[in-house]
Design a protein around this motif. Sequence first.
Motif, mmCIF file in Angstrom:
data_model
loop_
_atom_site.group_PDB
_atom_site.id
_atom_site.type_symbol
_atom_site.label_atom_id
_atom_site.label_comp_id
_atom_site.label_asym_id
_atom_site.label_seq_id
_atom_site.Cartn_x
_atom_site.Cartn_y
_atom_site.Cartn_z
ATOM 1 N N VAL A 150 0.848 -1.191 0.000
ATOM 2 C CA VAL A 150 0.000 0.000 0.000
ATOM 3 C C VAL A 150 0.882 1.238 0.000
ATOM 4 O O VAL A 150 2.017 1.209 0.477
ATOM 5 C CB VAL A 150 -0.961 0.023 1.219
ATOM 6 N N ASN A 151 0.340 2.319 -0.536
ATOM 7 C CA ASN A 151 1.027 3.606 -0.554
ATOM 8 C C ASN A 151 0.274 4.587 0.324
ATOM 9 O O ASN A 151 -0.926 4.785 0.133
ATOM 10 C CB ASN A 151 1.121 4.141 -1.981
ATOM 11 N N ILE A 152 1.004 5.175 1.255
ATOM 12 C CA ILE A 152 0.449 6.201 2.133
ATOM 13 C C ILE A 152 1.021 7.521 1.637
ATOM 14 O O ILE A 152 2.241 7.695 1.583
ATOM 15 C CB ILE A 152 0.853 5.965 3.608
ATOM 16 N N GLY A 153 0.172 8.467 1.282
ATOM 17 C CA GLY A 153 0.613 9.746 0.734
ATOM 18 C C GLY A 153 1.276 10.638 1.758
ATOM 19 O O GLY A 153 1.452 10.279 2.924
ATOM 20 N N ASN A 154 1.634 11.845 1.336
ATOM 21 C CA ASN A 154 2.244 12.839 2.219
ATOM 22 C C ASN A 154 1.167 13.533 3.053
ATOM 23 O O ASN A 154 0.017 13.647 2.629
ATOM 24 C CB ASN A 154 2.992 13.888 1.400
ATOM 25 N N ASN A 155 1.565 14.008 4.238
ATOM 26 C CA ASN A 155 0.659 14.731 5.133
ATOM 27 C C ASN A 155 -0.568 13.880 5.476
ATOM 28 O O ASN A 155 -1.704 14.268 5.252
ATOM 29 C CB ASN A 155 0.245 16.071 4.521
ATOM 30 N N VAL A 156 -0.299 12.708 6.037
ATOM 31 C CA VAL A 156 -1.368 11.787 6.430
ATOM 32 C C VAL A 156 -1.261 11.503 7.921
ATOM 33 O O VAL A 156 -0.168 11.276 8.438
ATOM 34 C CB VAL A 156 -1.291 10.467 5.633
ATOM 35 N N LEU A 157 -2.388 11.531 8.597
ATOM 36 C CA LEU A 157 -2.466 11.134 9.999
ATOM 37 C C LEU A 157 -3.213 9.808 10.062
ATOM 38 O O LEU A 157 -4.340 9.705 9.572
ATOM 39 C CB LEU A 157 -3.200 12.194 10.821
ATOM 40 N N ILE A 158 -2.557 8.817 10.636
ATOM 41 C CA ILE A 158 -3.191 7.513 10.847
ATOM 42 C C ILE A 158 -3.503 7.434 12.328
ATOM 43 O O ILE A 158 -2.594 7.392 13.167
ATOM 44 C CB ILE A 158 -2.295 6.366 10.361
ATOM 45 N N ALA A 159 -4.768 7.450 12.655
ATOM 46 C CA ALA A 159 -5.218 7.550 14.045
ATOM 47 C C ALA A 159 -4.854 6.297 14.844
ATOM 48 O O ALA A 159 -4.634 5.224 14.275
ATOM 49 C CB ALA A 159 -6.730 7.772 14.075
ATOM 50 N N PRO A 160 -4.814 6.435 16.163
ATOM 51 C CA PRO A 160 -4.554 5.273 17.011
ATOM 52 C C PRO A 160 -5.524 4.128 16.709
ATOM 53 O O PRO A 160 -6.703 4.353 16.437
ATOM 54 C CB PRO A 160 -4.767 5.807 18.422
#
Length: 184
Positions: free
Chosen positions: A138-148
């Motif tokens: 998977v690709n996670i982009g820039n400026n991403v918040l992955i919540a708890p």
Amino acid sequence: MPDYTSIQKDFYRESGQWLSTFEIWTKCINPNLHYIYLLRKAQQYRKKSIPGLFWRFVLRHHQIKYGFQIYPETEIGEGFYLGHWGALVINPKAKIGKNCNIAQGVTIGQQNRGKNEGFPVIGDEVWIGPNAVIVGNVNIGNNVLIAPNAYVNFDVPGDSVVMGNPGKIYAAEDATKGYINNKV
């Protein structure tokens, strides 16, 4: 800006100040910073036989001591920040961008079968909260918040927040504002 080392850039993220070698050593009393220091040394000497073995041995000892499972082969951009120590697993084939924060209990892992077989690629300025799981190709982009506690096994576009299990994406231009400090 002068040519600072990866270690100096990582430590800048914690304090917001450029530190001398001595000041970096004094900050190594913090387990998170100590581990980052050892990881960067192991990465720096990875392809040199004797120093590489030495730093890999020291890193392995501290993996067990602190509960971090991050290997020298893992590509991690400058400005890496570990929020808390303990129980952290990052697959050696994962890629992590610049100015990323990772909290305790996070797993960034491999998926062995199915449509997302492979390893995550994480962009710049990503904040990953406690106990979040990111798995697969998977690709996670820039400026991403992955919540708890979020579970992510899908691509995430930049400028967004992911929450829940299964994770849901919410657009947010200021997703990591106030979470990613002292960027390099």
